[in-house]
Design an enzyme around this catalytic site. Structure first.
Site, PDB file in Angstrom:
ATOM      1  N   HIS A  15      -5.110   2.758  -7.870  1.00  0.00           N
ATOM      2  CA  HIS A  15      -3.679   2.531  -7.632  1.00  0.00           C
ATOM      3  C   HIS A  15      -3.143   1.657  -8.760  1.00  0.00           C
ATOM      4  CE1 HIS A  15      -3.868   3.953  -3.397  1.00  0.00           C
ATOM      5  NE2 HIS A  15      -5.111   3.501  -3.475  1.00  0.00           N
ATOM      6  N   LYS A  99      -3.533  14.508  -2.955  1.00  0.00           N
ATOM      7  CA  LYS A  99      -4.033  13.438  -2.092  1.00  0.00           C
ATOM      8  C   LYS A  99      -3.480  13.571  -0.682  1.00  0.00           C
ATOM      9  CE  LYS A  99      -6.036   9.576  -0.916  1.00  0.00           C
ATOM     10  NZ  LYS A  99      -5.843   8.186  -1.304  1.00  0.00           N
ATOM     11  N   HIS A 136      -7.902  10.559   2.361  1.00  0.00           N
ATOM     12  CA  HIS A 136      -8.026   9.251   3.010  1.00  0.00           C
ATOM     13  C   HIS A 136      -8.625   9.536   4.380  1.00  0.00           C
ATOM     14  CE1 HIS A 136      -6.842   4.986   3.784  1.00  0.00           C
ATOM     15  NE2 HIS A 136      -7.136   5.421   4.996  1.00  0.00           N
ATOM     16  N   ASP A 247     -10.658   2.212  -5.748  1.00  0.00           N
ATOM     17  CA  ASP A 247      -9.565   1.978  -4.798  1.00  0.00           C
ATOM     18  C   ASP A 247      -8.904   0.629  -5.078  1.00  0.00           C
ATOM     19  OD1 ASP A 247      -7.756   2.507  -2.790  1.00  0.00           O
ATOM     20  OD2 ASP A 247      -9.062   1.795  -1.184  1.00  0.00           O
TER      21      ASP A 247
HETATM   22  C1  NCD Z   1      -4.127   1.211  -0.654  1.00  0.00           C
HETATM   23  C2  NCD Z   1      -2.815   0.738  -1.268  1.00  0.00           C
HETATM   24  O1  NCD Z   1      -2.481  -0.438  -1.126  1.00  0.00           O
HETATM   25  O2  NCD Z   1      -2.137   1.546  -1.901  1.00  0.00           O
HETATM   26  N1  NCD Z   1      -4.657   0.187   0.184  1.00  0.00           N
HETATM   27  C3  NCD Z   1      -5.951   0.026   0.567  1.00  0.00           C
HETATM   28  O3  NCD Z   1      -6.221  -0.863   1.366  1.00  0.00           O
HETATM   29  N2  NCD Z   1      -6.894   0.782   0.083  1.00  0.00           N
HETATM   30  C4  NCD Z   1      -3.895   2.483   0.055  1.00  0.00           C
HETATM   31  C5  NCD Z   1      -5.153   3.193   0.413  1.00  0.00           C
HETATM   32  O4  NCD Z   1      -5.833   3.731  -0.455  1.00  0.00           O
HETATM   33  O5  NCD Z   1      -5.478   3.231   1.599  1.00  0.00           O
HETATM   34 ZN    ZN Z   2      -6.602   4.090  -2.234  1.00  0.00          ZN
END
Ligand code: NCD
Ligand code: ZN
Length: 345
Positions: A15, A99, A136, A247
């Site tokens: 992200h 996704k 997910h 992640d």
């Molecule tokens: C992710 C996010 O903040 O975008 N958060 C997380 O806890 N992993 C979203 C996700 O991948 O679930």
């Molecule tokens: Zn993620």
């Protein structure tokens, strides 16, 4: 062993956010990784190839000058995604996957899928074109205990989906349980999984260590020790359908230290060094390269990277805080000792 060389790794679950947040974090990933699979869950999600292309350009515009980091873009699946969009994607150079977020599962997932059947025509088109679905893997049913959401996802969603679409390529993202590890291990060649550093390093006690620790909260939530051990066993076995996806999910300190703190852990600051420590503890440092640099590329049908990185064995302290947009961010394991260091030019 005081240093190791490996093919420059890829992060297959990342992200990067947007605007000033993007500008604050992207250099961390670019320093370590050749490529990143960029998650599309922006506040306004990336639902079309045109939006993905524009977002890719914003990422490139924010990269340091001395890097070749390549963002691999993804689309955000909704109940309304068009088959036409998959055809456009298939012809496009920079978008690699779609996704799936169950609606309401996590950060910015309100536009996620409410009923998977509605997306069947799109999944059919993806299956035909060989486009991977990145999942997910949690159900959002409030009647299901938060620690069981991954197991229930396997029974209710993933197993039936794989029966219906036998050839669809699927990545079970950020797996956290022995159930998921076993399911993928026994699964067919078109099923793979990513594993994060936090689910290898911490169990759920880390969320409640002498108080509530919002910076150790992510989704899927950290699990029991026996599940962490199962993920370590996967790495120990060197199975080719499990690969690196951090992640890394940055949120400002304020957004996490709150009455309703956001889910997401910032691991991108030193991800490859964290994974190196995990493999070292297993006594399998020589298997780091397959996990970090080979297996993911192979699954996606991408060329393996040719450049190399060097990691040296050296203790250093992970910073207590880093600048982030107009605020600050607390990296994973802030203030603790990391035992490996990436050699930078
Ligand atoms: C992710 C996010 O903040 O975008 N958060 C997380 O806890 N992993 C979203 C996700 O991948 O679930
Ligand atoms: Zn993620």
């Amino acid at each position: 062993m005081n240093s190791i060389n490996l093919t420059r790794p890829d992060d297959f679950h990342l992200h990067l956010r947007d605007a000033t947040a993007l500008a604050s974090v992207v250099a961390d990933s670019a320093r370590q990784f050749a490529r990143g699979m960029i998650m599309p869950n922006l506040e306004s999600p990336i639902t079309t190839v045109a939006l993905a292309e524009a977002y890719r350009q914003r990422i490139l515009d924010n990269l340091p000058l001395d890097t070749n980091f390549q963002p691999l873009m993804t689309l955000y699946l909704t109940d309304n995604t068009l088959v036409e969009e998959i055809k456009i994607l298939a012809e496009h150079d920079h978008v690699y996957a779609v996704k799936y977020y169950p609606a309401g599962a996590t950060t910015n997932s309100d536009n996620g899928v409410s009923d998977l059947e509605k997306t069947y025509p799109v999944l059919e088109a993806m299956s035909e074109q060989g486009i991977p679905l990145l999942m997910h893997g949690e159900v959002t049913d409030t009647g299901v205990d938060i620690f069981d959401r991954e197991q229930v996802f396997i029974e209710r969603i993933l197993a039936p989906l794989m029966k219906r679409f036998e050839n669809l390529k699927i990545v079970f993202e950020h797996i956290t349980t022995s159930d998921a590890a076993n399911f993928v291990m026994k699964g067919p060649e078109n099923l793979a999984a990513t594993i994060t550093p936090q689910h290898l390093i911490y169990n759920r006690n880390a969320i409640f260590k002498s108080g509530i620790r919002p910076h150790n909260f992510c989704l899927p939530v950290l699990k029991r020790e026996k599940h962490r051990q199962a993920l370590l066993d996967v790495l120990d076995g060197g199975h080719h359908r499990f690969f690196l996806g951090t992640d890394s999910a940055p949120h400002s300190r304020n957004a996490k230290e709150s009455a309703c703190g956001c889910a997401g852990i910032y691991t991108a600051h030193n991800a490859i060094e964290l994974y190196a420590s995990v493999f070292e503890e297993l006594g399998k440092l020589e298997q780091l390269e397959d996990f970090a640099s080979h297996f993911g590329a192979d699954f996606y049908g991408l060329e393996r990277n040719s450049a190399q990185i060097t990691l040296v064995k050296k203790d250093w302290t992970i910073p207590a805080s880093l600048p982030f947009a107009e605020s600050e961010i607390i990296p994973f394991m802030a203030g603790e000792t990391c035992h490996w260091k990436l050699l930078t030019a």
